[in-house]
Design a protein around this motif. Structure first.
Motif, short mmCIF file in Angstrom:
data_model
loop_
_atom_site.label_atom_id
_atom_site.label_comp_id
_atom_site.label_asym_id
_atom_site.label_seq_id
_atom_site.Cartn_x
_atom_site.Cartn_y
_atom_site.Cartn_z
N ARG A 1 37.10 8.24 -21.73
CA ARG A 1 36.95 8.85 -20.40
C ARG A 1 37.39 10.31 -20.41
N ALA A 2 38.52 10.58 -21.06
CA ALA A 2 39.01 11.95 -21.12
C ALA A 2 38.04 12.85 -21.87
N ALA A 3 37.49 12.34 -22.96
CA ALA A 3 36.55 13.14 -23.75
C ALA A 3 35.27 13.41 -22.97
N MET A 4 34.75 12.39 -22.30
CA MET A 4 33.50 12.57 -21.56
C MET A 4 33.69 13.50 -20.37
N SER A 5 34.87 13.47 -19.75
CA SER A 5 35.12 14.31 -18.58
C SER A 5 35.19 15.79 -18.93
N THR A 6 35.45 16.10 -20.20
CA THR A 6 35.46 17.51 -20.59
C THR A 6 34.05 18.08 -20.67
N VAL A 7 33.07 17.22 -20.75
CA VAL A 7 31.67 17.66 -20.84
C VAL A 7 30.94 17.46 -19.51
N VAL A 8 31.10 16.27 -18.91
CA VAL A 8 30.45 15.95 -17.65
C VAL A 8 31.42 16.30 -16.52
N GLU A 9 31.23 17.45 -15.93
CA GLU A 9 32.17 17.97 -14.94
C GLU A 9 32.02 17.28 -13.59
N GLY A 10 33.17 16.86 -13.02
CA GLY A 10 33.20 16.37 -11.65
C GLY A 10 32.45 15.09 -11.38
N LYS A 11 32.21 14.27 -12.39
CA LYS A 11 31.47 13.03 -12.21
C LYS A 11 32.29 11.84 -12.73
N GLU A 12 33.51 11.72 -12.23
CA GLU A 12 34.41 10.67 -12.70
C GLU A 12 33.85 9.29 -12.42
N GLU A 13 33.23 9.10 -11.26
CA GLU A 13 32.70 7.78 -10.92
C GLU A 13 31.54 7.39 -11.84
N ALA A 14 30.67 8.35 -12.15
CA ALA A 14 29.56 8.07 -13.05
C ALA A 14 30.07 7.74 -14.45
N VAL A 15 31.10 8.47 -14.91
CA VAL A 15 31.68 8.19 -16.22
C VAL A 15 32.30 6.81 -16.23
N ALA A 16 33.02 6.44 -15.16
CA ALA A 16 33.66 5.13 -15.09
C ALA A 16 32.63 4.00 -15.12
N THR A 17 31.54 4.16 -14.38
CA THR A 17 30.50 3.13 -14.38
C THR A 17 29.83 3.03 -15.74
N THR A 18 29.64 4.15 -16.40
CA THR A 18 29.05 4.15 -17.73
C THR A 18 29.91 3.36 -18.71
N LEU A 19 31.22 3.58 -18.66
CA LEU A 19 32.12 2.86 -19.56
C LEU A 19 32.21 1.38 -19.20
N THR A 20 32.09 1.07 -17.91
CA THR A 20 32.08 -0.34 -17.50
C THR A 20 30.88 -1.06 -18.08
N VAL A 21 29.71 -0.42 -18.00
CA VAL A 21 28.49 -1.03 -18.55
C VAL A 21 28.61 -1.16 -20.07
N LEU A 22 29.20 -0.16 -20.73
CA LEU A 22 29.38 -0.23 -22.18
C LEU A 22 30.22 -1.43 -22.56
N LEU A 23 31.35 -1.63 -21.87
CA LEU A 23 32.25 -2.75 -22.19
C LEU A 23 31.64 -4.09 -21.80
N ALA A 24 30.72 -4.07 -20.84
CA ALA A 24 30.08 -5.31 -20.42
C ALA A 24 28.90 -5.68 -21.32
N GLY A 25 28.58 -4.79 -22.27
CA GLY A 25 27.47 -5.08 -23.18
C GLY A 25 26.12 -4.96 -22.52
N GLY A 26 26.01 -4.08 -21.51
CA GLY A 26 24.75 -3.93 -20.80
C GLY A 26 24.06 -2.62 -21.10
N HIS A 27 23.05 -2.33 -20.30
CA HIS A 27 22.28 -1.10 -20.41
C HIS A 27 22.33 -0.37 -19.08
N LEU A 28 22.24 0.95 -19.12
CA LEU A 28 22.42 1.76 -17.92
C LEU A 28 21.20 2.62 -17.66
N LEU A 29 20.78 2.65 -16.39
CA LEU A 29 19.69 3.50 -15.95
C LEU A 29 20.27 4.59 -15.05
#
Length: 326
Positions: free
Chosen positions: A24-52
């Motif tokens: 999360r910390a690494a992604m936030s240095t690139v994707v500015e101001g989108k903490e919720e999008a980053v959190a959902t992305t990591l949730t989908v990653l840990l859930a073994g799913g795919h993201l649109l």
């Protein structure tokens, strides 16, 4: 099918938080101001799913996908979906070898841990459908032979709204394969100002180093899916999904796969919150990103200018919430 968990299991939440916190910390240095999008992305990653990821051009959809790919030290392939892209470009093709006089399978771009599908709705429906088997069964069948994909296998696809010129709507079957859909939205004024400072002279993505590897992610996915979900919570998922099928505002409700994805995502969400069990709040927070893109509005809802998220909000308010007791 999702295993029925009847008792709490030990999950190394400390290791999970260390890995996810670094990501999360690494992604936030690139994707500015989108903490919720980053959190959902990591949730989908840990859930073994795919993201649109759906939004207008230029708001960072592809950047989010590329940032996740760079964070995980695994194989990464990017597919630029265009109208002339062929299904064999994605899955692979059998080529005749003149020396050995046998057909050899040449792997397509889908054979990677993280597949970045850029502007997926610019390709024809036939090419889009090439991903169906890969996303659901983690395998590709070409000329009668089955080839298994690496683990973990995550598709992060971006698309522009279907009103944009030169796009094709994703078929319902493919939308149902995506665990969640998010929209990036425009950044805040402060985040956009920081972006001008950090992105104008250099590309932060070039300096991003992997914080974990594919084997660790695959192990965490297996651990997360063993989190405890009580019978009441599982019934809550079934009730929510069933309510979408009987709503007069929807002509297509959520599939059984949608309920399965919702529970898997809720387990990952609970783990990220430091819990070894799922609460109804986990289900409620993920209901819109996991279910909304699978629903088709009825004419009555369209006339009332409702969105799938609006209908889901009403369903969440009507369906009884189980007691928090485990």
């Amino acid at each position: 099918m999702d295993p029925v968990v009847t008792e709490t299991v030990d999950v190394d939440l400390d290791r999970l938080h260390a890995v996810v916190g670094s990501a999360r910390a690494a992604m936030s240095t690139v994707v500015e101001g989108k903490e919720e999008a980053v959190a959902t992305t990591l949730t989908v990653l840990l859930a073994g799913g795919h993201l649109l990821v759906e939004d207008v051009p230029g708001v960072g959809k592809t950047l989010l996908a590329k940032t996740l790919a760079r964070t995980v030290d695994g194989t990464v392939r990017r597919i630029q979906f265009t109208p002339d892209l062929l299904p064999s470009d994605i899955t692979g093709v059998s080529v005749f070898n003149q020396d050995t006089h046998i057909f050899e399978f040449r792997r397509g771009a889908v054979f990677a841990n993280v597949v970045v599908g850029d502007e997926i709705n610019r390709a024809s429906p036939k090419t889009q459908s090439a991903l169906l088997e890969a996303m659901e069964e983690r395998q590709v069948t070409v000329d009668g032979r089955t080839h298994h994909l690496p683990s973990p296998f995550v598709v992060m696809a971006t698309q522009n709204p279907i009103e944009m010129e030169g796009t094709y709507p994703l078929p319902e079957a493919q939308r149902d394969r995506f665990m969640a859909r998010i929209s990036m939205g425009y950044p805040s004024a402060s985040a956009e100002l920081r972006m001008l400072d950090t992105h104008s002279a250099r590309d932060p993505l070039d300096e991003l180093e992997p914080v974990t590897d594919a084997a660790t992610v695959a192990a965490l996915v297996q651990e997360v899916q063993r989190l405890y979900a009580s019978a009441a919570v599982r019934q809550y998922v079934v009730d929510l999904v069933a309510a979408t099928r009987t709503s007069r505002y929807l002509r297509l409700g959520a599939s059984p796969r949608a309920g399965l994805h919702l529970l898997r995502a809720a387990r990952a969400h609970a783990a990220l919150r430091g819990r070894d069990h799922v609460l109804p709040e986990d289900i409620q927070e993920l209901a819109v990103p996991v279910l909304a893109h699978r629903l088709l509005l009825a004419g009555e809802a369209e006339l009332a200018l409702l969105t799938p998220a609006d209908v889901l909000g009403a369903i969440l308010a009507d369906v009884p919430v189980p007691d928090r007791a485990r």
